[in-house]
Design an enzyme around this catalytic site. Structure first.
Site, PDB file in Angstrom:
ATOM      1  N   THR A 119      -1.940   9.718   9.528  1.00 57.16           N
ATOM      2  CA  THR A 119      -0.823   9.559   8.591  1.00 57.16           C
ATOM      3  C   THR A 119      -0.831  10.864   7.832  1.00 57.16           C
ATOM      4  O   THR A 119      -1.749  11.657   7.996  1.00 57.16           O
ATOM      5  CB  THR A 119      -1.096   8.377   7.628  1.00 57.16           C
ATOM      6  N   GLU A 175       3.599   0.947  14.580  1.00 58.82           N
ATOM      7  CA  GLU A 175       3.446   0.410  13.215  1.00 58.82           C
ATOM      8  C   GLU A 175       3.305  -1.106  13.174  1.00 58.82           C
ATOM      9  O   GLU A 175       2.724  -1.654  12.236  1.00 58.82           O
ATOM     10  CB  GLU A 175       4.651   0.831  12.370  1.00 58.82           C
ATOM     11  N   GLY A 186      -5.212   7.323   5.806  1.00 59.64           N
ATOM     12  CA  GLY A 186      -6.493   6.632   5.928  1.00 59.64           C
ATOM     13  C   GLY A 186      -6.426   5.120   6.007  1.00 59.64           C
ATOM     14  O   GLY A 186      -7.368   4.438   5.584  1.00 59.64           O
ATOM     15  N   GLY A 187      -5.341   4.529   6.547  1.00 61.43           N
ATOM     16  CA  GLY A 187      -5.292   3.072   6.655  1.00 61.43           C
ATOM     17  C   GLY A 187      -5.480   2.457   5.271  1.00 61.43           C
ATOM     18  O   GLY A 187      -5.002   2.993   4.273  1.00 61.43           O
ATOM     19  N   THR A 227       4.104   8.231   8.386  1.00 57.87           N
ATOM     20  CA  THR A 227       3.149   7.899   9.444  1.00 57.87           C
ATOM     21  C   THR A 227       3.851   7.467  10.724  1.00 57.87           C
ATOM     22  O   THR A 227       5.030   7.074  10.692  1.00 57.87           O
ATOM     23  CB  THR A 227       2.232   6.746   8.955  1.00 57.87           C
ATOM     24  N   GLU A 285       1.592   5.447  12.340  1.00 57.46           N
ATOM     25  CA  GLU A 285       0.457   4.525  12.390  1.00 57.46           C
ATOM     26  C   GLU A 285      -0.746   5.198  13.051  1.00 57.46           C
ATOM     27  O   GLU A 285      -1.337   6.063  12.441  1.00 57.46           O
ATOM     28  CB  GLU A 285       0.831   3.207  13.073  1.00 57.46           C
ATOM     29  N   ARG A 311      10.231   2.135   5.843  1.00 59.87           N
ATOM     30  CA  ARG A 311       9.197   1.537   6.683  1.00 59.87           C
ATOM     31  C   ARG A 311       9.825   1.026   7.982  1.00 59.87           C
ATOM     32  O   ARG A 311      10.959   0.520   7.994  1.00 59.87           O
ATOM     33  CB  ARG A 311       8.591   0.358   5.914  1.00 59.87           C
ATOM     34  N   SER A 370       1.864  -2.357   4.370  1.00 64.81           N
ATOM     35  CA  SER A 370       1.264  -1.030   4.448  1.00 64.81           C
ATOM     36  C   SER A 370       0.246  -0.856   3.327  1.00 64.81           C
ATOM     37  O   SER A 370       0.236  -1.631   2.357  1.00 64.81           O
ATOM     38  CB  SER A 370       2.358   0.028   4.293  1.00 64.81           C
ATOM     39  N   SER A 371      -0.576   0.166   3.481  1.00 65.62           N
ATOM     40  CA  SER A 371      -1.472   0.576   2.392  1.00 65.62           C
ATOM     41  C   SER A 371      -1.067   1.917   1.804  1.00 65.62           C
ATOM     42  O   SER A 371      -1.761   2.441   0.932  1.00 65.62           O
ATOM     43  CB  SER A 371      -2.905   0.684   2.908  1.00 65.62           C
TER      44      SER A 371
HETATM   45  N1  GLU Z   1      -0.026   2.303   9.115  1.00 65.76           N
HETATM   46  C1  GLU Z   1      -0.830   2.527   7.955  1.00 65.76           C
HETATM   47  C2  GLU Z   1      -0.178   1.941   6.729  1.00 65.76           C
HETATM   48  O1  GLU Z   1       0.991   1.819   6.669  1.00 65.76           O
HETATM   49  C3  GLU Z   1      -1.057   3.966   7.708  1.00 65.76           C
HETATM   50  C4  GLU Z   1      -1.753   4.587   8.848  1.00 65.76           C
HETATM   51  C5  GLU Z   1      -3.079   5.156   8.482  1.00 65.76           C
HETATM   52  O2  GLU Z   1      -3.182   5.943   7.537  1.00 65.76           O
HETATM   53  O3  GLU Z   1      -4.025   4.839   9.144  1.00 65.76           O
HETATM   54  O4  GLU Z   1      -0.836   1.618   5.810  1.00 65.76           O
END
Ligand code: GLU
Length: 607
Positions: free
Chosen positions: A417, A456, A503-504, A435, A437, A109, A482-483
């Protein structure tokens, strides 16, 4: 995601491209199959892009293992999907080592620079506007990709980085046909790319517009960068010429004269790059109805949030009720899990994460009392108190005292991502999400090196005031929450699934709903990952985000009668996965439609 544009000539090109000899004999290789599903033996891969999947297969056919294949795919995606991932970013890899029957995770990360005091992200007593941070030097974390690839290969691969990068060098040099997805992603970024000389030179034509669909897009600078990495190893990225160029870009953004925006420089230094560390961590392990789930631990919230959701869901038998009633329980469990995730998960080097308490079944039993079987919650739910179940922990840090501006990954479901899944003939498995981000990261290409920088650090939460406590507030050297949810599922010691998605924060619910669809509703994997999605993340309005097709489903009507509300969110996620069958075959599955559809391949297909 790339469209599957491959025809016979392109297939030949992939196998025969000059410059670097293919790793397998082109005559012996079967034709590429640009399909979202494939079943067979001997190794498999699924990604968003046929060239990346082909690169993984190239390594597997040449005797490489699942880690080699995953890194080969990721490096090709840095070329063909540069707005989603690349060496300017970071990721999380979950690896099953079949020989040892052991799961490890590789955290690479991005990390906040040592000079990034929280106050640097505030102006006039308030957080800097989100959009201004995205396109700035301030949102750039130290990229983890190059060292992550090298570390994963050294520990668990069978080929060195120099070897594994060859397919990506080939694709970067030879180019590929711009497809509608690439064109659209460039178009979304065109205004800010125009403001940076390096980004405009790479991604826009001489007229300042995106390269049209069908044009051949090449990235010789990135090919050179990959060659530098192949020759000098990650050292060149973290201490050598790439490090110097990267720091220059962050601290003196390459703005064109008369650029339309104010771009805040960052504070990243050569010391930050030189000190970057890849962290090998144990997975977060939980169980659900006889399955064992191995996910990514903090600083990702993916593994813990999925564990919390499925622990709550386990008390409810899907066979005993309608799909809508089970989905009600799933959405309410997800709501509760996200309340805890928001309150307790941050970088474990900076905050105490009550992991044992959160994962204890006694805590689940207490938390279950907040889940109504008959009504949807009409408010955002409060977090529980896992500290009471942590064992030995005395002082319980309180939940954030002030609401924070949500992190980027909490707000927008269609952020970019990418997720890669691979397996090899020996049974090793990789689930890898990476990713930069946002779509196009921070918008700045490092001049002469052909890759975009991440944004990020917008994944940190910014409380309204600069000193309010929050587990995911920024700090020097900290990794933002992160997710990303690369996940491996086993039953009685045997692999069942590997999966993940972009997908965040909807990544977590996309993976979760796919598990429900497959494990609880019995949908075949390709159907499970194609089904319309709904996502509840403890929304302040209590409504769930849903895909348009979900809104007209019978389940949506039944859920509405239970008090659920929905917001049309458009497409959510783009999953890739592997399903391991008892007869030893594997089904590789990629998203069939969303973001242009993906690509799945196996080494030895079976009908
Ligand atoms: N930055 C997001 C995370 O680490 C992922 C980016 C995304 O899929 O939108 O969870």
């Amino acid at each position: 995601m790339r469209r599957l544009l491959f025809s016979a000539p392109v297939t030949l090109w992939l196998a025969l491209a000059p410059g670097c000899a293919p790793l397998f004999a082109s005559r012996a290789s079967p034709p590429l199959v640009a399909s979202p599903t494939a079943t067979g033996r001997g190794g498999a891969a699924a990604t968003v892009d046929v060239r990346a999947t082909a690169a993984a297969l190239e390594l597997l056919r040449a005797g490489g293992n699942a880690v080699d294949a995953a890194v080969a795919a990721a490096s090709v995606l840095g070329v063909t999907d540069p707005y989603s991932c690349g060496i300017g970013g970071g990721g999380f890899m979950v690896i099953y080592l079949a020989g040892d029957k052991r799961v490890v995770t590789v955290d690479h990360r991005e990390t906040a620079p040592l000079a990034l005091e929280r106050s640097r992200l505030y102006e006039n007593g308030a957080p800097i506007a989100f959009d201004a941070l995205v396109t700035s030097g301030l949102s750039v974390g130290v990229p983890g990709m190059a060292l992550g690839w090298d570390e994963a290969l050294r520990r668990h691969g069978s080929r060195p980085l120099a070897h594994v990068l060859q397919p990506a060098i080939r694709v970067a040099e030879q180019g590929f046909a711009v497809d509608p997805t690439f064109f659209e992603q460039t178009r979304h970024n065109v205004e800010r790319f125009r403001d940076f000389s390096s980004s405009a030179a790479l991604f826009l034509g001489p007229d300042g517009r995106p390269w049209p669909v069908g044009a051949t897009f090449k990235n010789p600078d990135l090919a050179r960068t990959y060659r530098l990495l192949a020759q000098g190893g990650p050292h060149v990225f973290y201490r050598g010429e790439i490090a110097r160029a990267l720091v220059d870009t962050v601290t003196r953004p390459p703005l064109v004269p008369g650029a339309s925006r104010t771009v805040r420089p960052g504070v990243l230094s050569l010391e930050d790059l030189a000190r970057y560390e890849v962290l090998v961590r144990p997975p977060v392990t939980s169980t659900y109805r006889g399955y064992t789930l191995h996910g990514m631990g903090a600083p990702s919230s993916g593994g813990l949030t999925l564990a919390l959701t499925f622990h709550l869901l386990e008390a409810h038998a899907p066979a005993a009720m309608s799909r809508a009633d089970f989905l009600h329980r799933y959405l309410e469990a997800s709501r509760l899990a996200f309340a805890d995730r928001d309150a307790f998960v941050g970088d474990p080097a900076f905050v105490s994460v009550p992991e044992a308490g959160l994962l204890s079944r006694e805590y689940t039993a207490q938390r279950a009392s907040a889940l109504s079987l008959t009504r949807a919650s009409t408010v955002a739910v409060a977090p529980g108190n896992p500290w009471a179940f942590q064992g030995g922990a005395s002082a319980a840090p309180s939940a954030p005292s002030e609401p924070a501006r949500p992190a980027a990954e909490d707000t927008v479901p269609d952020k970019e991502t990418t997720h890669i899944t691979t397996t090899d003939a020996a049974g090793n498995i990789v689930a890898y999400t990476c990713t930069i981000e946002g779509e196009g990261g921070n918008g700045m290409v490092v001049p002469g090196y052909g890759f975009l920088l991440n944004n990020e650090l917008t994944d940190f939460d910014l409380p309204a005031t600069v000193d309010a406590p929050h587990p995911n507030a920024p700090a020097p050297g900290k990794r933002p929450r992160s997710s990303m949810s690369p996940l491996l599922v086993f039953k009685e010691g045997a692999p069942v699934l590997a999966l993940g998605s972009p997908g965040g924060s909807t990544i977590i619910t996309t993976v979760g709903q796919t598990l429900v669809n497959h494990l609880d509703f019995g949908m075949p994997l390709p159907e499970a990952l194609a089904a319309p999605r709904v996502s509840q993340r403890n929304s302040p309005t209590h409504a769930s985000q849903a895909e348009t097709e979900f809104l007209t489903s019978p389940e949506a009507a039944a859920l509405t009668a239970l008090g659920h509300g929905f917001i049309d969110a458009g497409p959510i996620g783009a999953l890739t996965a592997l399903r391991f069958h008892p007869d030893g075959t594997v089904t590789a599955a990629a998203e069939p439609r969303r973001r242009g559809g993906g690509s799945a391949m196996v080494v030895e297909p079976v009908k």
